[in-house]
Design a protein around this motif. Structure first.
Motif, short mmCIF file in Angstrom:
data_model
loop_
_atom_site.label_atom_id
_atom_site.label_comp_id
_atom_site.label_asym_id
_atom_site.label_seq_id
_atom_site.Cartn_x
_atom_site.Cartn_y
_atom_site.Cartn_z
N ARG A 80 -3.86 -4.35 4.87
CA ARG A 80 -4.42 -5.03 3.72
C ARG A 80 -4.46 -4.08 2.51
N ILE A 81 -4.40 -4.67 1.30
CA ILE A 81 -4.44 -3.88 0.05
C ILE A 81 -5.77 -4.13 -0.64
N TYR A 82 -6.43 -3.06 -1.06
CA TYR A 82 -7.70 -3.12 -1.77
C TYR A 82 -7.52 -2.43 -3.14
N ASN A 83 -7.62 -3.22 -4.19
CA ASN A 83 -7.36 -2.67 -5.53
C ASN A 83 -8.47 -2.98 -6.54
N VAL B 146 -3.08 -2.06 -11.73
CA VAL B 146 -2.52 -1.16 -10.72
C VAL B 146 -2.12 -1.96 -9.48
N GLN B 147 -0.99 -1.58 -8.88
CA GLN B 147 -0.48 -2.28 -7.69
C GLN B 147 0.53 -1.39 -6.97
N PHE B 148 0.74 -1.66 -5.68
CA PHE B 148 1.77 -0.94 -4.92
C PHE B 148 3.16 -1.43 -5.35
N SER B 149 4.09 -0.47 -5.33
CA SER B 149 5.44 -0.80 -5.79
C SER B 149 6.16 -1.76 -4.84
N VAL B 150 5.90 -1.67 -3.53
CA VAL B 150 6.52 -2.54 -2.54
C VAL B 150 5.45 -3.34 -1.83
N GLN C 175 -12.39 9.27 -7.90
CA GLN C 175 -12.46 7.82 -8.06
C GLN C 175 -11.28 7.17 -7.36
N THR C 176 -11.57 6.35 -6.33
CA THR C 176 -10.52 5.63 -5.63
C THR C 176 -9.98 4.52 -6.52
N ILE C 177 -8.64 4.43 -6.60
CA ILE C 177 -7.99 3.44 -7.46
C ILE C 177 -7.50 2.25 -6.63
N VAL C 178 -6.72 2.54 -5.56
CA VAL C 178 -6.16 1.48 -4.73
C VAL C 178 -5.99 2.03 -3.31
N MET C 179 -6.05 1.13 -2.33
CA MET C 179 -5.97 1.57 -0.93
C MET C 179 -5.21 0.51 -0.11
N TYR C 180 -4.44 1.07 0.88
CA TYR C 180 -3.79 0.22 1.87
C TYR C 180 -4.34 0.62 3.23
N SER C 181 -4.96 -0.32 3.94
CA SER C 181 -5.56 -0.01 5.24
C SER C 181 -5.58 -1.27 6.10
#
Length: 368
Positions: free
Chosen positions: A80-83, A93-97, A71-77
């Motif tokens: 752009r961020i996809y959460n 859920v989120q990226f730390s930076v 199961q994909t949780i979050v992605m950076y591509s």
């Protein structure tokens, strides 16, 4: 040939010294956090000059069941961020930076839940380099809703057990007891089981009385409860049993007496009702008014007939003197020996007749 071999080895060494994409936060130990807290899952990396492709960072949750998909949780591509892939973690859920291209692809998970426990994998792609790492997350629940109670009779010389159990809390839970009043030391005969939370007390005495506190703990928190122990002398069992028996007998006697009174009252009411409606056969029917009148006339006639002429002075003779004096002739064929149907009053007096007063009667013979 020697020079050629040295040249090949030189090229191979240079290639081995060249490093591409590398994750520097690998080999992380399991992370334990309490429910409701925040956790940071690290994922730092370095890039090589030959990694010229677009940067992709993907976090996935690996299921415990191999039959299920990741199961994909979050992605950076593509910058752009996809959460919004995993509904159970939407908004948590989120990226730390803000910009993971700096080499930090760590994520934060907020307001942890017990269902968040699992194995997470960070995958970094920058063509031609591809690297990944796994991190195990364990979400623990603090002990809560801990209850204490006593099992056994609180009397001198008896054995009893103090029990403690937490209705919430992740294993492994550990229990401990302490006395909060008096000597604040557990009795010498006490025996504690840390895994079940049971404190056994043998041959209890009044010195055991007091307040006891149980503490339930795991790696993320503690919870406690308390119970009051009051050891008393044994009760007089024989007297209690005798009182109970006497009370029971008195109750049964009273119940039997009430039933007897009710039955008696019911029988009396039934008898009164039967007597009230019963027609007795041995009582003759009342005499008719005609018979009564005739009896009355006869009795008066006999009583008056026995009176002497001197006793009749009080009676007036005027009505009899007014009786018509003519005599009735004998009808044809009548026996001449019979006296005439009517005799004049003077003739009756000479014949010695006694005047009798006869009450007036109606047609049916009743006295008027």
């Amino acid at each position: 040939w020697v020079l050629f071999v040295c040249f090949i080895l030189f090229l191979s060494g240079r290639r081995g010294l060249t490093k591409g994409l590398e994750i520097t936060s690998a080999n992380q130990p399991p992370i334990e956090k309490a429910q409701g807290e925040k956790v940071t899952l690290p994922c730092t990396f370095t890039l090589a000059p030959e990694d010229q492709g677009p940067l992709d960072i993907e976090w996935v949750l690996i299921p415990t069941d191999n039959q299920k998909k990741e199961q994909t949780i979050v992605m950076y591509s593509a910058d752009r961020i996809y959460n919004h892939y995993y509904e159970a973690m939407n908004g948590r859920v989120q990226f730390s930076v803000p910009d993971p291209q700096t080499g930090d692809g760590a994520i934060n998970i907020l307001n942890l839940k017990s269902t968040d426990t699992g194995t997470y994998q960070c995958r970094v792609k920058k063509a031609p380099g591809v690297q990944s790492q796994k991190i195990q997350l364990i979400v623990l629940v603090k002990p809560a809703r801990t209850k204490c109670y006593i099992e056994g009779v609180q009397e001198t010389g008896r054995d009893l057990t103090l029990k403690c159990v937490s209705q919430e809390g992740s294993p492994l839970l550990s229990y401990s007891w302490r006395k909060s009043t008096g000597t604040e030391e557990l009795p010498a005969t006490s025996l504690l089981n840390k895994d079940t939370g049971e404190l056994s007390l043998k041959n209890a005495s009044q010195e055991y009385s007091g307040t006891y506190t149980c503490v339930a703990a795991n790696t993320v928190g503690t919870d406690e409860c308390f119970v009051v122990l009051n050891i008393t002398p044994p009760m007089n069992t024989a007297g209690t049993i005798a009182g109970a028996v006497i009370g029971t007998l008195l109750g049964l006697f009273l119940l039997a007496f009430l039933i007897f009174c009710c039955c008696k009252k019911r029988r009396e009411k039934k008898y009164e009702k039967e007597v009230h409606h019963d027609i007795r056969e041995d009582v003759p029917p009342p005499k008719s008014r005609t018979s009564t009148a005739r009896s009355y006339i006869g009795s008066n006639h006999s009583s008056l007939g026995s009176m002497s002429p001197s006793n009749m002075e009080g009676y007036t003779k005027t009505p009899y003197n007014q009786v018509p004096s003519e005599d009735f002739e004998h009808p044809s064929g009548q026996n001449p020996n019979f006296p005439p149907s009517k005799v004049a009053a003077p003739n009756l007096s000479r014949m010695g007749a006694v005047p009798v007063m006869i009450p007036a009667q109606s047609k049916d013979g009743s006295i008027v």
